[in-house]
Design an enzyme around this catalytic site. Sequence first.
Site, short mmCIF file in Angstrom:
data_model
loop_
_atom_site.label_atom_id
_atom_site.label_comp_id
_atom_site.label_asym_id
_atom_site.label_seq_id
_atom_site.Cartn_x
_atom_site.Cartn_y
_atom_site.Cartn_z
N HIS A 208 0.54 -1.28 -0.08
CA HIS A 208 0.00 0.00 0.16
C HIS A 208 1.01 1.36 0.11
O HIS A 208 0.34 2.50 -0.22
CB HIS A 208 -0.96 -0.08 1.38
CG HIS A 208 -2.03 -0.84 1.15
ND1 HIS A 208 -3.19 -1.11 2.00
CD2 HIS A 208 -2.43 -1.81 0.03
CE1 HIS A 208 -3.83 -2.00 1.54
NE2 HIS A 208 -3.52 -2.61 0.20
N LYS A 234 -16.29 -8.12 -5.88
CA LYS A 234 -15.34 -8.95 -6.61
C LYS A 234 -14.48 -10.13 -5.97
O LYS A 234 -14.57 -11.22 -6.51
CB LYS A 234 -14.33 -8.06 -7.63
CG LYS A 234 -13.46 -8.90 -8.59
CD LYS A 234 -12.62 -7.98 -9.58
CE LYS A 234 -13.69 -7.11 -10.33
NZ LYS A 234 -12.69 -6.46 -11.50
N GLU A 278 3.87 -34.42 0.98
CA GLU A 278 2.69 -33.69 0.45
C GLU A 278 2.91 -33.09 -0.94
O GLU A 278 4.22 -32.72 -0.96
CB GLU A 278 2.03 -32.65 1.63
CG GLU A 278 1.82 -33.07 2.87
CD GLU A 278 0.38 -34.04 2.80
OE1 GLU A 278 -0.65 -33.32 2.95
OE2 GLU A 278 0.38 -35.15 2.57
#
Length: 378
Positions: A208, A234, A278
């Site tokens: 930001h 959205k 995994e």
Amino acid sequence: MSIRNQRFSILKQPIFSTLNQHLIDYPTPSNISYWWGFASLAGICLVTQIVTGIFLAMHYTPHVDLAFNSVEHIMRDVEGGWLLHYMHANGASMFLIVVHLHIFRGLYHASYSSPREFVWCLGVVIFLLMIVTAFIGYVLPWGQMSFWGATVITSLARAIPIVGDSIVTWLWGGFSVDNATLNRYFSLHHLLPFILVGASLLHLAALHQYGSNNPLGVHSEMDKITFYSYFYVKDLVGWVALAIFFSFWIFYAPNVLGHLDNYIPANPMPTTPHIVLEWYFLPIYAIRRSIPDKSGGVAAIATVFICLLALPFFKSMYVRCSSFRSIYQGQFWLLLADCLLPGWIGCQPVEPPFVIIRKIPSFLFFFFFAITPILGRV
């Protein structure tokens, strides 16, 4: 608004004003697409993992004689324990899927380029922390694959010159994976998610500072709208899609993403013939196994993250958006396919033809980063 109304407005108070500045009134490029919604999805996944993990920790026992049975107790005896367990186990996969898509979106739109170098580097650190946290959590059920996976992966640290053996002994808490290992991994698995929260907030604050990138890759200071309510709607589409996708794995295929050997209690006597981690570890594990020498394999793993960290500091490009750079776009889709292929090769045994095949995607992966400075000019 009058001065009196401003004084008593909730959104003007210190904490809420910060939230309002970053989550409500934050000026956002008007043309960002649904692909920018994976950041909020990652935040939802992180909160879900923390909440379910806290409740699971209330019933889990970090002891080699009790850990496996405590997981079975959660599944069979605790009210709603099966749901918490499957949400947490499959939630790790959802989290990594969302973050991988977030990373590839950044690669495609060159979101790592100036002035967002620090944003990208923080993201790579978060990704590394996620992998470490997921690996530590993978050990906790104390099944057969958890035990041997922990033994094999932590043994890679032996390849580090001089201090390798000392690091492995420290990671194990002794001379083998045992009760001390399980205890410290349980403690770290509690701590690291909160470090992830802090790193994610820094990531958001750094983003930001300069503003979000956009699909065109151009500066859009004059074409911005507030984040609320336009982009909340959205993002809501992505939240619903994730909820449906997540629910499918929880209720219809809760064990597909795991390995059957992890339903066998850990036993150090019989060695598992083939270690299958995994799915989110497999591409990096395949790169490690593509090099016969252990030291070279560990160096290759380190190089993966070094390449990602160095990416923003390569020579800047004339055009950021891949839609206008056909050569780079082709290389990007090749990289995506190249990252999927090791995911399949990583779970295959070390035998022909997989030994030869796994070398190809490893070479192409590093080749992409080697030619990125050149591609930035074409």
